[in-house]
Design a protein around this motif. Structure first.
Motif, PDB file in Angstrom:
ATOM      1  N   GLU A 163       4.474  15.685   2.539  1.00 16.02           N
ATOM      2  CA  GLU A 163       3.445  15.339   3.536  1.00 16.02           C
ATOM      3  C   GLU A 163       2.255  16.291   3.442  1.00 16.02           C
TER       4      GLU A 163
ATOM      5  N   LEU B 131       0.271  15.497   0.259  1.00 16.74           N
ATOM      6  CA  LEU B 131      -0.510  14.266   0.394  1.00 16.74           C
ATOM      7  C   LEU B 131      -1.701  14.458   1.325  1.00 16.74           C
ATOM      8  N   ARG B 132      -1.503  15.230   2.375  1.00 13.04           N
ATOM      9  CA  ARG B 132      -2.598  15.507   3.301  1.00 13.04           C
ATOM     10  C   ARG B 132      -3.721  16.269   2.588  1.00 13.04           C
TER      11      ARG B 132
ATOM     12  N   GLN C 189       0.846  -1.198   0.000  1.00 15.55           N
ATOM     13  CA  GLN C 189       0.000   0.000   0.000  1.00 15.55           C
ATOM     14  C   GLN C 189       0.883   1.251   0.000  1.00 15.55           C
ATOM     15  N   ASP C 190       0.624   2.164  -0.884  1.00 18.94           N
ATOM     16  CA  ASP C 190       1.363   3.431  -0.981  1.00 18.94           C
ATOM     17  C   ASP C 190       2.871   3.220  -1.122  1.00 18.94           C
TER      18      ASP C 190
ATOM     19  N   GLU D 137      -4.294  16.275  -0.662  1.00 13.89           N
ATOM     20  CA  GLU D 137      -4.867  15.369  -1.656  1.00 13.89           C
ATOM     21  C   GLU D 137      -5.871  14.412  -1.028  1.00 13.89           C
ATOM     22  N   ALA D 138      -5.612  13.997   0.210  1.00 12.88           N
ATOM     23  CA  ALA D 138      -6.497  13.053   0.896  1.00 12.88           C
ATOM     24  C   ALA D 138      -7.784  13.688   1.394  1.00 12.88           C
ATOM     25  N   SER D 139      -7.776  15.025   1.562  1.00  9.10           N
ATOM     26  CA  SER D 139      -8.979  15.662   2.106  1.00  9.10           C
ATOM     27  C   SER D 139      -9.944  16.096   1.041  1.00  9.10           C
TER      28      SER D 139
END
Length: 161
Positions: free
Chosen positions: A153, A156-157, A95-96, A159-161
């Motif tokens: 970081e 990515l944070r 994963q990732d 992008e995830a929200s």
């Protein structure tokens, strides 16, 4: 090209992608077969495949696939997984994996720092650049990598929200 599946489940476009990945990693020093396995595990369905399925899809020998899977697992680019009630091992990308691979640069930079320091201790009388350029490059990445990691970081944070 059409998007019709080939007998092994790969479309011609996906097979071309597998070859592109194999060529990229081969140019970077990894074997062509290892790169092909990475490419295949990136686009295959289902995501986890047996050694025999990988060998069949890529036209590689069982021994080649086994050797390359061990190499890729050793650098955490492939992981071995089990399925309940099935004796065969399956292989997949963790994963990732790509983010984790970039994240492992901290260890690589620290290892290069050790090499640079050890090299300075045995500096040759001629062509100091052989060690000095390593030490200079390490200093650069020691300074820049934490900043870049933080930006990654944050990206990515978001992008995830």
């Amino acid at each position: 090209m059409t998007d019709a599946p080939m007998p092994d489940g790969l479309t011609p476009e996906r097979l071309a992608y597998v070859e592109q990945v194999a060529n990229f990693w081969q140019a970077g020093g990894l074997g062509h077969a290892a790169g092909a396995i990475l490419g295949y595990l990136t686009v295959c369905e289902p995501a986890a495949q047996t050694q025999a399925e990988i060998a069949s899809a890529l036209g590689l020998s069982a021994g080649t696939v086994s050797t390359q899977l061990r190499t890729l697992a050793g650098v955490e680019m492939v992981e071995k997984v089990r399925r309940m009630g099935v004796r065969t091992h399956f292989y997949q990308l963790p994963q990732d994996m790509w983010v984790r691979l970039i994240g492992s640069e901290d260890r690589r930079i620290a290892g290069l720092r050790e090499l640079a320091d050890a090299g300075i201790a045995v500096m040759p009388a001629t062509r100091h650049d052989r060690i000095a350029s390593l030490e200079q490059m390490v200093r650069f990445f020691e300074h820049e990598w934490p900043l870049l990691s933080k930006r990654l970081e944050e990206f990515l944070r978001k992008e995830a929200s």
